[in-house]
Write a protein that holds these residues in place. Structure first.
Motif, PDB file in Angstrom:
ATOM      1  N   UNK A 119       0.866  -1.172   0.000  1.00 32.65           N
ATOM      2  CA  UNK A 119       0.000   0.000   0.000  1.00 32.65           C
ATOM      3  C   UNK A 119       0.905   1.225   0.000  1.00 32.65           C
ATOM      4  N   UNK A 120       0.780   2.054  -1.035  1.00 26.50           N
ATOM      5  CA  UNK A 120       1.620   3.243  -1.169  1.00 26.50           C
ATOM      6  C   UNK A 120       1.088   4.374  -0.306  1.00 26.50           C
ATOM      7  N   UNK A 121       1.890   5.398  -0.118  1.00 23.69           N
ATOM      8  CA  UNK A 121       1.526   6.538   0.732  1.00 23.69           C
ATOM      9  C   UNK A 121       0.238   7.212   0.268  1.00 23.69           C
ATOM     10  N   UNK A 122      -0.015   7.191  -1.046  1.00 24.63           N
ATOM     11  CA  UNK A 122      -1.225   7.835  -1.561  1.00 24.63           C
ATOM     12  C   UNK A 122      -2.449   6.923  -1.527  1.00 24.63           C
ATOM     13  N   UNK A 123      -2.290   5.714  -0.968  1.00 25.10           N
ATOM     14  CA  UNK A 123      -3.407   4.786  -0.832  1.00 25.10           C
ATOM     15  C   UNK A 123      -3.524   3.766  -1.950  1.00 25.10           C
ATOM     16  N   UNK A 124      -2.778   3.943  -3.031  1.00 25.35           N
ATOM     17  CA  UNK A 124      -2.809   2.954  -4.119  1.00 25.35           C
ATOM     18  C   UNK A 124      -2.164   1.654  -3.645  1.00 25.35           C
TER      19      UNK A 124
ATOM     20  N   UNK B 261       6.090  -7.864  -8.328  1.00 25.25           N
ATOM     21  CA  UNK B 261       7.415  -7.268  -8.476  1.00 25.25           C
ATOM     22  C   UNK B 261       7.385  -5.777  -8.182  1.00 25.25           C
ATOM     23  N   UNK B 262       6.319  -5.107  -8.587  1.00 18.81           N
ATOM     24  CA  UNK B 262       6.209  -3.666  -8.313  1.00 18.81           C
ATOM     25  C   UNK B 262       6.210  -3.403  -6.800  1.00 18.81           C
ATOM     26  N   UNK B 263       5.530  -4.260  -6.042  1.00 16.13           N
ATOM     27  CA  UNK B 263       5.512  -4.114  -4.583  1.00 16.13           C
ATOM     28  C   UNK B 263       6.912  -4.316  -4.002  1.00 16.13           C
ATOM     29  N   UNK B 264       7.650  -5.277  -4.529  1.00 17.75           N
ATOM     30  CA  UNK B 264       9.026  -5.496  -4.072  1.00 17.75           C
ATOM     31  C   UNK B 264       9.870  -4.267  -4.393  1.00 17.75           C
ATOM     32  N   UNK B 265       9.714  -3.732  -5.602  1.00 14.53           N
ATOM     33  CA  UNK B 265      10.449  -2.528  -5.988  1.00 14.53           C
ATOM     34  C   UNK B 265      10.144  -1.352  -5.085  1.00 14.53           C
ATOM     35  N   UNK B 266       8.892  -1.197  -4.722  1.00 14.91           N
ATOM     36  CA  UNK B 266       8.512  -0.106  -3.816  1.00 14.91           C
ATOM     37  C   UNK B 266       9.139  -0.306  -2.436  1.00 14.91           C
ATOM     38  N   UNK B 267       9.159  -1.546  -1.951  1.00 14.28           N
ATOM     39  CA  UNK B 267       9.753  -1.816  -0.639  1.00 14.28           C
ATOM     40  C   UNK B 267      11.257  -1.540  -0.654  1.00 14.28           C
ATOM     41  N   UNK B 268      11.913  -1.851  -1.758  1.00 23.71           N
ATOM     42  CA  UNK B 268      13.360  -1.627  -1.858  1.00 23.71           C
ATOM     43  C   UNK B 268      13.720  -0.147  -1.831  1.00 23.71           C
ATOM     44  N   UNK B 269      12.781   0.715  -2.153  1.00 20.95           N
ATOM     45  CA  UNK B 269      13.028   2.161  -2.090  1.00 20.95           C
ATOM     46  C   UNK B 269      13.433   2.598  -0.690  1.00 20.95           C
ATOM     47  N   UNK B 270      13.009   1.861   0.308  1.00 22.70           N
ATOM     48  CA  UNK B 270      13.256   2.231   1.694  1.00 22.70           C
ATOM     49  C   UNK B 270      14.303   1.344   2.350  1.00 22.70           C
ATOM     50  N   UNK B 271      14.959   0.521   1.554  1.00 23.44           N
ATOM     51  CA  UNK B 271      15.985  -0.363   2.079  1.00 23.44           C
ATOM     52  C   UNK B 271      17.342   0.305   2.101  1.00 23.44           C
ATOM     53  N   UNK B 272      18.376  -0.495   2.300  1.00 22.94           N
ATOM     54  CA  UNK B 272      19.738   0.041   2.298  1.00 22.94           C
ATOM     55  C   UNK B 272      20.048   0.717   0.969  1.00 22.94           C
ATOM     56  N   UNK B 273      20.957   1.655   0.971  1.00 26.05           N
ATOM     57  CA  UNK B 273      21.268   2.432  -0.224  1.00 26.05           C
ATOM     58  C   UNK B 273      21.634   1.546  -1.402  1.00 26.05           C
ATOM     59  N   UNK B 274      22.285   0.421  -1.142  1.00 23.06           N
ATOM     60  CA  UNK B 274      22.748  -0.429  -2.229  1.00 23.06           C
ATOM     61  C   UNK B 274      21.615  -1.238  -2.877  1.00 23.06           C
ATOM     62  N   UNK B 275      20.425  -1.262  -2.266  1.00 24.45           N
ATOM     63  CA  UNK B 275      19.269  -1.930  -2.871  1.00 24.45           C
ATOM     64  C   UNK B 275      18.303  -0.948  -3.532  1.00 24.45           C
ATOM     65  N   UNK B 276      18.446   0.323  -3.256  1.00 23.44           N
ATOM     66  CA  UNK B 276      17.525   1.315  -3.823  1.00 23.44           C
ATOM     67  C   UNK B 276      17.585   1.354  -5.340  1.00 23.44           C
ATOM     68  N   UNK B 277      18.767   1.170  -5.911  1.00 20.31           N
ATOM     69  CA  UNK B 277      18.900   1.129  -7.371  1.00 20.31           C
ATOM     70  C   UNK B 277      18.135  -0.035  -7.971  1.00 20.31           C
ATOM     71  N   UNK B 278      18.192  -1.190  -7.298  1.00 24.93           N
ATOM     72  CA  UNK B 278      17.435  -2.353  -7.770  1.00 24.93           C
ATOM     73  C   UNK B 278      15.939  -2.062  -7.721  1.00 24.93           C
ATOM     74  N   UNK B 279      15.499  -1.378  -6.667  1.00 23.70           N
ATOM     75  CA  UNK B 279      14.084  -1.004  -6.570  1.00 23.70           C
ATOM     76  C   UNK B 279      13.678  -0.101  -7.707  1.00 23.70           C
ATOM     77  N   UNK B 280      14.541   0.853  -8.055  1.00 26.71           N
ATOM     78  CA  UNK B 280      14.241   1.760  -9.170  1.00 26.71           C
ATOM     79  C   UNK B 280      14.156   0.977 -10.478  1.00 26.71           C
ATOM     80  N   UNK B 281      15.100   0.063 -10.704  1.00 27.21           N
ATOM     81  CA  UNK B 281      15.083  -0.734 -11.932  1.00 27.21           C
ATOM     82  C   UNK B 281      13.827  -1.592 -12.030  1.00 27.21           C
ATOM     83  N   UNK B 282      13.423  -2.178 -10.916  1.00 20.82           N
ATOM     84  CA  UNK B 282      12.227  -3.024 -10.922  1.00 20.82           C
ATOM     85  C   UNK B 282      10.985  -2.197 -11.222  1.00 20.82           C
TER      86      UNK B 282
END
Length: 76
Positions: free
Chosen positions: A13-18, A23-44
């Motif tokens: 559940x995103x901040x705006x309620x969507x 895979x998109x959910x995993x990518x969103x979760x990686x946005x808040x992970x360690x810096x070295x995983x944020x790039x993977x989240x962006x790619x996903x």
């Protein structure tokens, strides 16, 4: 949230309620992970979204056979 879909794919559940799944959910979760995983989240979430969906479907289908998987991991 779609309860049936949430039974097949991980939801986020995103901040705006969507709600996004898989895979998109995993990518969103990686946005808040360690810096070295944020790039993977962006790619996903962006340029590799469709291959990430294929990988997610494969892993979710066979997760009961992966290391650490058990019969309880099997869907349906």
């Amino acid at each position: 949230m779609d309860a049936v879909r949430a039974g097949r794919e991980i939801p986020a559940v995103l901040a705006d309620g969507r709600v996004v799944y898989g895979a998109r959910a995993i990518g969103e979760a990686l946005r808040f992970g360690p810096w070295w995983l944020r790039g993977a989240g962006w790619l996903i979430r962006r340029p590799l979204a469709w291959p990430a969906d294929l990988v997610y479907r494969f892993v979710s289908r066979f997760r009961h056979r992966l290391p650490g998987g058990t019969g309880e991991c099997r869907l349906g």
